[in-house]
Scaffold this active site. Structure first.
Site, PDB file in Angstrom:
ATOM      1  N   LYS A 129      53.894  32.829  22.506  1.00 39.10           N
ATOM      2  CA  LYS A 129      52.578  32.550  21.915  1.00 39.10           C
ATOM      3  C   LYS A 129      52.066  33.695  21.065  1.00 39.10           C
ATOM      4  CE  LYS A 129      50.822  28.990  24.994  1.00 39.10           C
ATOM      5  NZ  LYS A 129      49.789  28.580  25.926  1.00 39.10           N
ATOM      6  N   LYS A 210      60.856  21.956  23.346  1.00 41.38           N
ATOM      7  CA  LYS A 210      60.176  21.286  24.450  1.00 41.38           C
ATOM      8  C   LYS A 210      59.027  20.436  23.894  1.00 41.38           C
ATOM      9  CE  LYS A 210      57.006  23.417  26.611  1.00 41.38           C
ATOM     10  NZ  LYS A 210      56.000  24.130  27.383  1.00 41.38           N
ATOM     11  N   LYS A 213      52.027  19.975  23.466  1.00 40.40           N
ATOM     12  CA  LYS A 213      50.783  19.471  22.883  1.00 40.40           C
ATOM     13  C   LYS A 213      50.524  20.092  21.523  1.00 40.40           C
ATOM     14  CE  LYS A 213      48.746  19.580  27.440  1.00 40.40           C
ATOM     15  NZ  LYS A 213      47.867  20.395  28.259  1.00 40.40           N
TER      16      LYS A 213
HETATM   17  P1  AMP Z   1      50.516  22.360  29.771  1.00 39.37           P
HETATM   18  O1  AMP Z   1      50.729  21.242  28.817  1.00 39.37           O
HETATM   19  O2  AMP Z   1      51.189  23.607  29.319  1.00 39.37           O
HETATM   20  O3  AMP Z   1      49.100  22.539  30.240  1.00 39.37           O
HETATM   21  O4  AMP Z   1      51.340  21.938  31.051  1.00 39.37           O
HETATM   22  C1  AMP Z   1      50.840  21.134  32.084  1.00 39.37           C
HETATM   23  C2  AMP Z   1      51.969  20.774  33.047  1.00 39.37           C
HETATM   24  O5  AMP Z   1      52.926  19.941  32.396  1.00 39.37           O
HETATM   25  C3  AMP Z   1      52.756  21.995  33.560  1.00 39.37           C
HETATM   26  O6  AMP Z   1      53.102  21.760  34.911  1.00 39.37           O
HETATM   27  C4  AMP Z   1      53.980  22.002  32.680  1.00 39.37           C
HETATM   28  O7  AMP Z   1      55.082  22.612  33.306  1.00 39.37           O
HETATM   29  C5  AMP Z   1      54.230  20.517  32.462  1.00 39.37           C
HETATM   30  N1  AMP Z   1      54.907  20.280  31.184  1.00 39.37           N
HETATM   31  C6  AMP Z   1      54.433  20.633  29.949  1.00 39.37           C
HETATM   32  N2  AMP Z   1      55.310  20.273  28.980  1.00 39.37           N
HETATM   33  C7  AMP Z   1      56.361  19.676  29.627  1.00 39.37           C
HETATM   34  C8  AMP Z   1      57.587  19.073  29.170  1.00 39.37           C
HETATM   35  N3  AMP Z   1      57.890  19.016  27.881  1.00 39.37           N
HETATM   36  N4  AMP Z   1      58.416  18.560  30.093  1.00 39.37           N
HETATM   37  C9  AMP Z   1      58.098  18.602  31.415  1.00 39.37           C
HETATM   38  N5  AMP Z   1      56.970  19.151  31.903  1.00 39.37           N
HETATM   39  C10 AMP Z   1      56.095  19.681  31.024  1.00 39.37           C
END
Ligand code: AMP
Ligand code: TRP
Length: 346
Positions: A129, A210, A213
């Site tokens: 980041k 990956k 968002k």
């Molecule tokens: P975040 O979007 O970073 O707030 O992530 C929220 C949750 O979703 C966390 O537990 C991440 O590990 C999971 N997560 C985010 N992106 C992925 C992805 N592409 N595949 C699987 N899990 C994800």
């Protein structure tokens, strides 16, 4: 107490009903990776767990220029509504906004003082980041300490997350061990719980990245949003990158095809092998149609429940207030223990 009995207590004190804490950032609409990597396992285990789930709105401030105040306030509630729309029951779980429980920020400061800087510079998410930016806020570096406070304040045994968060949960464990070593047994040592399938869903337009968002905002075909309408779902899935072979062969499947296979296998609850056998020798169009169908079946009811919940903001706020009160009761007890251990607040 013997040393091994004390260690056992620290490792898993809630034997019958493990204590769980997890959370997500209210950065934007959630995607299928969030669902398969994290949310689905929260929902599936809610009967056997004593669980708390927060929307980590303070974490969203680490990139302040990305969000204006009204949008952040709205997104925080929308993400909470999505938790419920995905099946989390507010009666069986404590669901709250992180900023409603000031103990998180206070505990985070104390832990910041015991966490070596080197541990934070090593985090891959910080490196990713901050890369290429002239200046970043200090919060981007100390972000995982706030995450550690989120987890440790509730004596969580388990932290259900996708693969990308494992490093942060391991750091939390290290922070807890160091604190316990310096000030005596205070924190339970948590562990990350990652789903067997779907822990790392990749982008549909570029399966080497990956699904995330932030990329979804820039590139519409990248991710599958849990709130995407049917025409958008169709467009995204049918244009997913595959490879130049015309038909499905598991042994030679490219990353894009494997990603579709993983999505389908984890949505329908079948193994990669079973799905591969079914699609072996068939064209990619068939595989994509099956993915579209499985995704639609999952997200359509989520979208409908979400809309109903957002139609009643007073009720949503009431649920979140109740969640914050329940969370505070637990967090303040732990924080008292922490302050007593370091010698402040007495
Ligand atoms: P975040 O979007 O970073 O707030 O992530 C929220 C949750 O979703 C966390 O537990 C991440 O590990 C999971 N997560 C985010 N992106 C992925 C992805 N592409 N595949 C699987 N899990 C994800
Ligand atoms: N850092 C996590 C993410 O980006 C979000 C998070 C904050 C979290 N606090 C947490 C996850 C506590 C699990 C437990 O996804």
């Amino acid at each position: 107490m013997t040393d091994s009995a004390a260690a056992a207590l620290r490792e898993a004190p809630h034997v019958d009903r493990p204590r769980v804490l997890s959370g997500m950032q209210p950065t934007d609409a959630l995607h299928l990776g969030n669902y398969l990597g994290a949310l689905r396992q929260w929902v599936e285990r809610q009967d056997e767990r004593d669980a708390l789930f927060c929307v980590v709105d303070l974490h969203a401030l680490t990139v302040p220029e990305a969000v204006d105040p009204a949008t952040l306030r709205h997104r925080s509630r929308a993400v909470a509504a999505l938790y419920f729309a995905c099946g989390l029951d507010p009666e069986r779980n404590v669901v709250f906004l992180q900023s409603h429980v000031p103990e998180h920020a206070e505990c985070s400061w104390i832990l910041t003082c015991t966490t070596p800087l080197g541990w934070l510079y090593r985090m891959t998410q910080f490196k990713a980041k901050s890369e290429g930016r002239d200046s970043v806020g200090a919060g981007l570096l100390t972000y995982p300490v706030l995450q550690a406070a989120d987890i440790l304040l509730y004596d969580a045994d388990e932290v259900p997350v996708g693969e990308d968060q494992v490093q942060h949960v391991e750091l939390t464990r290290d922070i807890a061990m160091r604190f316990n070593h310096l000030f005596g047994d205070t924190f339970v040592l948590p562990r990350a719980v990652v789903p067997a399938a779907g822990a790392r869903i990749m982008g549909l337009d570029d399966p080497t990245e990956k699904m995330s968002k932030s990329i979804m905002v820039e590139r519409p075909g990248h991710g599958i949003g849990l709130l995407d309408p049917p025409d958008v779902l169709k467009k995204t899935i049918m244009s997913a990158v595959t490879d130049s072979q015309r038909e499905f062969r598991f042994e030679h499947a490219s990353p894009g095809v494997r990603n579709l296979l993983t999505i389908l296998a984890s949505l329908v609850g079948e193994s990669h092998e079973t799905i591969s056998e079914r699609f072996g020798g068939r064209g990619y169009g068939d595989l994509k149609k099956a993915v579209l169908e499985a995704v639609s079946e999952t997200v359509t009811p989520i979208r409908e429940r979400f809309e109903a919940l957002m139609d009643d903001p007073v009720e949503l706020d009431r649920i979140l207030e109740r969640g914050a009160a329940a969370a505070r009761e637990r967090a303040s007890a732990t924080l008292q223990r922490v302050k007593a251990a370091v010698g402040v607040g007495g």
